[in-house]
Design a protein around this motif. Sequence first.
Motif, PDB file in Angstrom:
ATOM      1  N   ASN A   1      12.973 -27.304 -62.360  1.00  0.00           N
ATOM      2  CA  ASN A   1      12.577 -27.808 -60.963  1.00  0.00           C
ATOM      3  C   ASN A   1      12.533 -27.130 -59.496  1.00  0.00           C
ATOM      4  O   ASN A   1      12.173 -28.381 -58.726  1.00  0.00           O
ATOM      5  CB  ASN A   1      13.771 -28.441 -60.313  1.00  0.00           C
ATOM      6  CG  ASN A   1      14.947 -29.415 -62.309  1.00  0.00           C
ATOM      7  OD1 ASN A   1      13.714 -29.489 -62.732  1.00  0.00           O
ATOM      8  ND2 ASN A   1      15.819 -29.401 -61.733  1.00  0.00           N
ATOM      9  N   THR A   2      11.808 -26.113 -59.665  1.00  0.00           N
ATOM     10  CA  THR A   2      11.768 -25.358 -58.591  1.00  0.00           C
ATOM     11  C   THR A   2       9.893 -25.044 -58.581  1.00  0.00           C
ATOM     12  O   THR A   2       9.473 -24.713 -59.792  1.00  0.00           O
ATOM     13  CB  THR A   2      12.068 -23.895 -58.360  1.00  0.00           C
ATOM     14  OG1 THR A   2      13.098 -24.321 -58.389  1.00  0.00           O
ATOM     15  CG2 THR A   2      11.149 -22.719 -57.214  1.00  0.00           C
ATOM     16  N   ILE A   3       9.237 -25.444 -57.303  1.00  0.00           N
ATOM     17  CA  ILE A   3       8.048 -25.766 -57.415  1.00  0.00           C
ATOM     18  C   ILE A   3       7.502 -24.318 -56.566  1.00  0.00           C
ATOM     19  O   ILE A   3       8.036 -24.346 -55.581  1.00  0.00           O
ATOM     20  CB  ILE A   3       7.613 -26.618 -56.478  1.00  0.00           C
ATOM     21  CG1 ILE A   3       7.786 -28.074 -57.187  1.00  0.00           C
ATOM     22  CG2 ILE A   3       6.019 -27.014 -56.598  1.00  0.00           C
ATOM     23  CD1 ILE A   3       7.866 -29.201 -56.751  1.00  0.00           C
ATOM     24  N   ASP A   4       7.206 -23.734 -57.309  1.00  0.00           N
ATOM     25  CA  ASP A   4       5.847 -21.953 -56.733  1.00  0.00           C
ATOM     26  C   ASP A   4       5.319 -23.021 -55.788  1.00  0.00           C
ATOM     27  O   ASP A   4       3.991 -23.392 -56.198  1.00  0.00           O
ATOM     28  CB  ASP A   4       5.842 -21.260 -57.192  1.00  0.00           C
ATOM     29  CG  ASP A   4       5.545 -20.234 -56.797  1.00  0.00           C
ATOM     30  OD1 ASP A   4       5.527 -19.495 -55.463  1.00  0.00           O
ATOM     31  OD2 ASP A   4       5.289 -19.327 -58.018  1.00  0.00           O
ATOM     32  N   LEU A   5       5.205 -22.362 -54.167  1.00  0.00           N
ATOM     33  CA  LEU A   5       4.210 -23.119 -53.393  1.00  0.00           C
ATOM     34  C   LEU A   5       3.603 -21.289 -53.155  1.00  0.00           C
ATOM     35  O   LEU A   5       2.834 -21.776 -51.722  1.00  0.00           O
ATOM     36  CB  LEU A   5       4.578 -23.159 -51.878  1.00  0.00           C
ATOM     37  CG  LEU A   5       5.275 -24.763 -52.660  1.00  0.00           C
ATOM     38  CD1 LEU A   5       6.241 -25.169 -51.052  1.00  0.00           C
ATOM     39  CD2 LEU A   5       4.732 -26.069 -53.078  1.00  0.00           C
ATOM     40  N   GLY A   6       3.563 -20.554 -53.498  1.00  0.00           N
ATOM     41  CA  GLY A   6       2.950 -18.978 -52.576  1.00  0.00           C
ATOM     42  C   GLY A   6       3.446 -18.939 -51.840  1.00  0.00           C
ATOM     43  O   GLY A   6       2.802 -18.020 -50.660  1.00  0.00           O
ATOM     44  N   ILE A   7       4.413 -19.157 -51.115  1.00  0.00           N
ATOM     45  CA  ILE A   7       4.552 -19.258 -49.583  1.00  0.00           C
ATOM     46  C   ILE A   7       5.953 -18.206 -49.605  1.00  0.00           C
ATOM     47  O   ILE A   7       7.373 -17.748 -50.586  1.00  0.00           O
ATOM     48  CB  ILE A   7       5.656 -20.353 -48.928  1.00  0.00           C
ATOM     49  CG1 ILE A   7       4.929 -21.376 -48.874  1.00  0.00           C
ATOM     50  CG2 ILE A   7       6.089 -19.920 -47.248  1.00  0.00           C
ATOM     51  CD1 ILE A   7       4.310 -22.777 -48.393  1.00  0.00           C
ATOM     52  N   SER A   8       5.742 -17.137 -49.074  1.00  0.00           N
ATOM     53  CA  SER A   8       7.380 -15.932 -49.336  1.00  0.00           C
ATOM     54  C   SER A   8       8.036 -15.862 -47.702  1.00  0.00           C
ATOM     55  O   SER A   8       6.553 -15.205 -46.548  1.00  0.00           O
ATOM     56  CB  SER A   8       6.565 -14.640 -49.609  1.00  0.00           C
ATOM     57  OG  SER A   8       5.904 -14.363 -50.703  1.00  0.00           O
ATOM     58  N   VAL A   9       8.679 -15.533 -47.719  1.00  0.00           N
ATOM     59  CA  VAL A   9       9.428 -15.448 -46.488  1.00  0.00           C
ATOM     60  C   VAL A   9       9.468 -13.725 -46.160  1.00  0.00           C
ATOM     61  O   VAL A   9       9.831 -13.287 -46.797  1.00  0.00           O
ATOM     62  CB  VAL A   9      10.935 -15.643 -46.136  1.00  0.00           C
ATOM     63  CG1 VAL A   9      11.660 -15.366 -45.243  1.00  0.00           C
ATOM     64  CG2 VAL A   9      11.604 -17.057 -46.763  1.00  0.00           C
ATOM     65  N   MET A  10       8.552 -13.787 -44.642  1.00  0.00           N
ATOM     66  CA  MET A  10       8.164 -12.376 -44.202  1.00  0.00           C
ATOM     67  C   MET A  10       9.900 -12.029 -43.340  1.00  0.00           C
ATOM     68  O   MET A  10      10.448 -10.427 -43.525  1.00  0.00           O
ATOM     69  CB  MET A  10       7.421 -12.129 -43.467  1.00  0.00           C
ATOM     70  CG  MET A  10       6.226 -12.763 -45.049  1.00  0.00           C
ATOM     71  SD  MET A  10       5.563 -11.786 -45.800  1.00  0.00           S
ATOM     72  CE  MET A  10       4.840 -10.078 -44.880  1.00  0.00           C
ATOM     73  N   GLU A  11       9.982 -12.380 -42.354  1.00  0.00           N
ATOM     74  CA  GLU A  11      11.324 -12.450 -41.861  1.00  0.00           C
ATOM     75  C   GLU A  11      12.273 -13.844 -41.094  1.00  0.00           C
ATOM     76  O   GLU A  11      11.802 -14.486 -41.498  1.00  0.00           O
ATOM     77  CB  GLU A  11      10.900 -11.652 -40.428  1.00  0.00           C
ATOM     78  CG  GLU A  11      12.138 -11.141 -39.626  1.00  0.00           C
ATOM     79  CD  GLU A  11      11.518 -10.049 -38.431  1.00  0.00           C
ATOM     80  OE1 GLU A  11      11.642 -10.378 -37.531  1.00  0.00           O
ATOM     81  OE2 GLU A  11      10.549  -9.555 -38.783  1.00  0.00           O
TER      82      GLU A  11
END
Length: 77
Positions: free
Chosen positions: A46-56
């Motif tokens: 159910n998770t959509i990968d938006l290509g966003i990563s948390v850097m900090e």
Amino acid sequence: EELLPYEQTPLSHIQNWSGISNDIALFSALLNYRHSSSSTNSEDKNTIDLGISVMESHERTNYPFTLNVDDFGVDFG
């Protein structure tokens, strides 16, 4: 379960309902216990990968003492 509709209620409303003066802190410590899933994106369909990563990230509160606990079922964060 009956209290879930109030989950996102602003503390200012709760303080007003409590009858405690706004000059006095409602509490001075915060414990945030979250029961989370330990699944990764590939395991959770159910998770959509938006290509966003948390850097900090950095959480801030106005309380002298804050403790956040994430319970992943097999370990804690």
